[in-house]
Write an enzyme that holds these catalytic residues in place. Structure first.
Site, PDB file in Angstrom:
ATOM      1  N   GLU A   1      41.521  48.721  38.394  1.00 28.32           N
ATOM      2  CA  GLU A   1      42.485  49.019  39.463  1.00 28.32           C
ATOM      3  C   GLU A   1      42.620  50.525  39.659  1.00 28.32           C
ATOM      4  O   GLU A   1      43.732  51.077  39.652  1.00 28.32           O
ATOM      5  CB  GLU A   1      43.835  48.359  39.173  1.00 28.32           C
ATOM      6  CG  GLU A   1      43.718  46.848  39.091  1.00 28.32           C
ATOM      7  CD  GLU A   1      45.055  46.102  39.001  1.00 28.32           C
ATOM      8  OE1 GLU A   1      46.104  46.745  38.833  1.00 28.32           O
ATOM      9  OE2 GLU A   1      45.024  44.854  39.098  1.00 28.32           O
TER      10      GLU A   1
ATOM     11  N   GLU B   1      40.382  39.803  37.019  1.00 27.55           N
ATOM     12  CA  GLU B   1      41.759  39.563  36.590  1.00 27.55           C
ATOM     13  C   GLU B   1      42.334  38.527  37.538  1.00 27.55           C
ATOM     14  O   GLU B   1      42.236  38.688  38.760  1.00 27.55           O
ATOM     15  CB  GLU B   1      42.551  40.869  36.683  1.00 27.55           C
ATOM     16  CG  GLU B   1      43.610  41.021  35.636  1.00 27.55           C
ATOM     17  CD  GLU B   1      44.148  42.444  35.596  1.00 27.55           C
ATOM     18  OE1 GLU B   1      43.380  43.384  35.262  1.00 27.55           O
ATOM     19  OE2 GLU B   1      45.324  42.624  35.914  1.00 27.55           O
TER      20      GLU B   1
END
Ligand SMILES: *[C@@H]1O[C@H](CO)[C@@H](O)[C@H](O)[C@H]1NC(C)=O
Ligand SMILES: *[C@@H]1O[C@H](CO)[C@@H](O)[C@H](O)[C@H]1NC(C)=O
Ligand SMILES: *[C@@H]1O[C@H](CO)[C@@H](O)[C@H](O)[C@H]1NC(C)=O
Ligand SMILES: *[C@@H]1O[C@H](CO)[C@@H](O)[C@H](O)[C@H]1NC(C)=O
Ligand SMILES: *[C@@H]1O[C@H](CO)[C@@H](O)[C@H](O)[C@H]1NC(C)=O
Ligand SMILES: *[C@@H]1O[C@H](CO)[C@@H](O)[C@H](O)[C@H]1NC(C)=O
Ligand SMILES: *[C@@H]1O[C@H](CO)[C@@H](O)[C@H](O)[C@H]1NC(C)=O
Length: 880
Positions: free
Chosen positions: A491, A572
């Site tokens: 991220e 994820e």
């Protein structure tokens, strides 16, 4: 655990234990748990190479204000040269003159540290608490991880040692390590998650040598609990001047079939001596013993000896390939076996062996297919992965092989076959476990690049350290067959920009220069047409695949069309949240809902409903994630956030101490969600699981939905013997739900069916008042080595022996014999009792105590549990 091999191994271990205990502590540990074993990148002790456990007997002090005026900025120019083996461009030169810190009292041999804390490593200085440390956020776990920590130890060297090259290997220290030997700054390593080696030789002397290590942890340095201190193993390595260099072997298996495998081996040899040498390098390959990891049987292949000359101060490499006939392949459980081999490399000068070095590896092929997903040795394997941060619950960040093994065993029981080391390099032993137990690993290194997530995170030193951190990480881990992908970022804030794409390409190219496995990153906002998506070998989507939050809009099709030749997985997924044993009403009729007051959340109690339908604002229930996977069958699988609860990141109740994300709570107790994953991931296992519990004296006559997780395809629920209806699993549904059941005391019983045949059943009864404590241990036989652990569960039960589901009785553990209660936990994210406390309230009926046998312990350890108004309970463990 096979008892016969245990006994055999014990007999052998007894013979060598006194001889090797100081040299091979991990090997000695292995006899009860059949691991941990030696790190494959290091050889066993022999006349030629010694690897000594430096964990025992340190002195430690933590300072909340800087005691020595040092900082990374003052030390930096002396620290940077420690990276030199891992940078391709101009090396850093050590500045001339006296290094900073050489005059600090703590580095001096005559400093009196007797008032400092005496301890053994691995050590996490923050985990003992107390909670609510000033300046530490809920995200970082509220424990006192900040400050400067000094560690000191005396290391004795013999006269002969001075003819050797002497290294200090630190597997992980949080963070900004700086190391002095005998008052001289040797070097250091800032990134707390990487392993590193320093050359002590120039500063070593005969007799007592004073080692001093300074660590420095800022507040706001992490989004999760980083731990603090020298939290992994530390080793002293003594080698002859001609030796295999750090991470100096590299094995690949480019061609693999059932009949034959090609094994390539490159060996890098250092000559730190002052004369050039003519040397022989020879390697034999053996099967690894499944229990010990050591070479066993005859050589299955031999690399012919090569004679090379190596100049003084030079590094030379030898590179060759051989075939193994009928190779025993490494592959993930349960359909394949994690067979391992060991390459034993011998370096000799004339007829004298100067080094022997073992490299454990596996023979396997992995294909990453854009449409078929992952194929391991030709077999399609759906990625059923979990993510986790590195802490081990109430043990904190201090690495413990048995604690990690227990986590993997629990995850394996659920059907997990893959692990993501979010978001940093794991302990070396973690990969040893994955290799041995047959888990695939998505090995990840960074959470940030140039743009910060928190004020004092890695972005501060990314420019100087990304290359050495990345190269040392790949070289350390690349012989592990479990590793199937390299993660370069999670991220990353700049993931969508051109600059982020350029950084990604730079990192990818570094990885490609070190290994052939694919490079991936976890993208939570970048699209399939971003520069970064173009740079990656595997497209990793965080939450975008199932659609973030309540959105059903999937990014899978966009990525699949923009990058048609690349495999996609959910790096994820989910971020579902719940508290074990807590059920909150009413229950949403949706298959996924954002948590909030009135929607699965209780902000007064800081708990989230375990109906397993609630998620964070960006997350989705497992059901919704499964829907996305079944709609887009080219997706290779997922890594769920998270396998276990962990310290810090207590979304959505920031005032708590630990997370709600885990499928398993922080104590290792299964939430209901465990069975939802198991029903899908182990579809062949007959299983049915009813929720909630059925003891609701305050809910008589009220709607109390009953849900069932099962690998069956039909189910009939009976409430006090009366059918509540037989249901089929509809397309894109993954649970059976009877949402209008009204509570009455008695019994729930479910019968599930598969293909029309009875498959599995489950029963939940209304239970009575707490009457007893039931005590059990995961293992009653543990090694008396100062490392091995027994995990002891106390359940508060009624007169029939059934767990009282909402029991919160205060339980006090006590111990007699050669062991210690290390910590207790109950999985309640809002419990602020410090982890070492021997007393803790049960939570949803359960409480855990972690017991360690002392080093050198042998005999019985009795652990007792007492709670006001209930009879005591005790269990006997055997150490030795
Ligand atoms: C081994 O040698 C081959 C042929 O020279 C070369 O292509 C390969 O890159 C070498 N591998 C290593 C790891 O040095
Ligand atoms: C090499 O170093 C050793 C130990 O320092 C020394 O005794 C020896 O004279 C040196 N040999 C040469 C050739 O410099
Ligand atoms: C090694 O070689 C030397 C010189 O050739 C010889 O004297 C010695 O006996 C040999 N040692 C062994 C163990 O073979
Ligand atoms: C998403 O899909 C589910 C069924 O799979 C449906 O119940 C829900 O209403 C949808 N949400 C939106 C925002 O369309
Ligand atoms: C929330 O928790 C409080 C404190 O434990 C409890 O009194 C209350 O009943 C709970 N509310 C719900 C909706 O479960
Ligand atoms: C639990 O019992 C211990 C030992 O008697 C006591 O010190 C502690 O305060 C109790 N905790 C609670 C929450 O009652
Ligand atoms: C129960 O355990 C407590 C705490 O260890 C102890 O004080 C007490 O004497 C025990 N009671 C019995 C009946 O053994």
């Amino acid at each position: 655990m096979a008892n016969t091999s245990l006994i055999r191994y014990r007999a052998y271990a007894l013979l060598i234990v006194s001889l090797l205990l100081s040299v091979l502590p991990q090997y000695a540990t292995a006899r009860a748990v059949r691991e941990p074993r030696e790190d494959a990148s290091n050889a066993l002790a022999s006349a030629t190479r010694e690897r000594i456990d430096l964990n025992p007997d340190w002195r430690f002090s933590r300072f909340t204000t800087n005691p020595d005026s040092l900082s990374y900025n003052t030390l930096k120019n002396w620290i940077l040269p420690s990276a030199n083996n891992f940078i391709s461009g101009t090396k850093h030169e050590r500045p001339s003159g006296t290094p900073p810190g050489n005059d600090v009292q703590y580095v001096k041999a005559d400093f009196d540290d007797s008032a400092w804390e005496a301890l053994n490593l691995p050590h996490d200085w923050a985990v003992k608490g107390p909670f609510n440390a000033p300046g530490i956020s809920g995200g970082m776990g509220r424990l006192p991880s900040n400050g400067v920590g000094w560690y000191r130890k005396k290391v004795t060297l013999a006269k002969e040692d001075l003819e050797k090259t002497i290294y200090l290997d630190i597997d992980g220290a949080m963070s900004y390590s700086a190391v002095w030997l005998n008052g001289n700054l040797v070097g250091g390593w800032p990134y707390g998650y990487n392993s590193f080696r320093l050359d002590l030789t120039p500063y070593a002397k005969e007799g007592a040598n004073q080692l001093a290590i300074r660590l420095d942890n800022a507040v706001d340095s992490s989004r999760w609990y980083p731990g603090a201190g020298i939290y992994r193993n530390v080793w002293l390595v003594k080698v002859n001047p001609v030796h295999v260099r750090q991470y100096g072997t590299y094995v690949t298996t480019p061609k693999v079939s059932a009949q034959s495998a090609t094994v390539n081996l490159a060996v890098e040899v250092d000559n730190t001596g002052n004369a050039s040498q003519q040397i022989n390098v020879a390697t034999e390959i053996h099967l690894a013993d499944a229990a010990t990891g050591r070479p066993t049987g005859q050589a299955v292949a031999t690399f012919p000896a090569k004679s090379i000359s190596i100049a003084k101060g030079a590094t030379q490499s030898v590179n060759d390939s051989v075939a193994i006939n009928n190779p025993q392949l490494w592959g993930p459980a349960p359909t394949q076996k994690p067979n391992l081999y060991v390459a034993v490399t011998t370096i000799s000068i004339g007829n004298i062996t100067v080094d022997t070095y073992e490299t454990r590896f596996g023979v396997r092929s992995v294909t990453y297919d854009a449409n078929k997903g992952l194929l391991v040795n030709g077999e399609p394997v759906y990625v059923q992965g979990t993510c986790n941060h590195h802490d081990l619950g109430s043990l904190g960040a201090a690495f413990n092989t048995r604690a990690a093994e227990r986590q993997l065993q629990i995850l394996g029981e659920m059907g997990t076959n893959a692990l993501r080391t979010s978001h940093n390099p794991p302990a070396p032993e973690f990969l040893e476990l994955a290799d041995r137990l047959g888990f695939m690993v998505y090995d990840e290194i960074f959470d940030v690049w140039n743009t910060q997530k928190t004020k004092n995170d890695f972005h501060l030193i990314f420019a100087d350290w990304h290359e050495p951190d990345l190269r040392s990480f790949i070289r350390r881990d690349r012989n592990h067959p479990s590793v199937i992908a390299w993660g370069i970022g999670n991220e990353i804030p700049e993931q969508s920009s051109a600059a982020g794409g350029a950084t990604g390409k730079q990192l990818r190219d570094i990885v490609r220069s070190e290994d052939t496995r694919p490079v991936t990153a976890a993208l939570n906002s970048a699209s399939g047409t971003s520069v970064l998506a173009g740079v990656l070998d595997i497209e990793g989507l965080n939450y975008q695949g199932e659609g973030q939050g309540t959105s059903n809009s999937s990014a899978f099709p966009g990525f699949h069309s923009a990058q048609p030749n690349k495999m996609i997985w959910s790096s994820e997924s989910s971020s579902a949240i719940s508290t074990r044993g807590t059920y909150i009403f009413p229950v949403t009729s949706s298959n996924s809902a954002t948590v909030g007051t009135g929607s699965g959340g209780n902000s007064t109690a800081s708990q989230v409903s375990a109906y397993e339908l609630y998620a964070t604002s960006w997350g989705s229930s497992p059901d919704k994630v499964f829907t996305g996977q079944d709609r887009y069958d080219y997706v290779a699988g997922e890594f769920v956030w998270t396998g276990f609860d962990y310290i810090g990141e207590p979304t959505p109740y920031d005032s708590s101490r630990s997370s709600y994300f885990g499928i398993v709570d922080m104590a290792g107790f299964k939430k209901d969600r465990f069975y939802l994953y198991q029903s899908r991931w182990r579809a062949d296992l007959p299983m049915a699981h009813i929720l909630p519990h059925w003891t609701w004296p305050d809910r008589v006559g009220q709607v109390t939905p009953v849900h069932v997780f099962s690998s069956g395809d039909e189910a009939e629920l009976f409430v006090n013997g009366k059918s509540a209806g037989r249901k089929k699993k509809a397309e894109y549904t993954y649970r059976f739900r009877w949402d209008d059941v009204k509570y009455e005391a008695g019994e729930l019983h479910v019968v599930t069916y598969k293909a029309g045949k009875e498959w599995a059943t489950d029963t939940k009864k209304t239970v009575g008042a707490a009457a007893n404590l039931k005590i059990t241990a995961d293992r009653t036989d543990i090694a008396g080595d100062g490392y091995d652990l027994s995990f002891i569960t106390v359940a508060v039960v009624d007169a029939n022996g059934d767990v009282v589901p909402q029991a919160g009785n205060n339980v006090t553990f006590s111990i007699t014999g050669p062991g210690k209660i290390v910590s207790t936990d109950n999985g309640n994210p809002a419990d602020f009792t410090v982890f070492p406390s021997p007393s803790r309230k049960a939570f949803s009926g359960l409480v855990l105590s972690i017991v360690r046998a002392d080093a050198g312990a042998s005999g019985d350890i009795v652990v007792s549990a007492a709670s006001p108004g209930l009879p005591n309970a005790s269990i006997t463990l055997h150490a030795g």
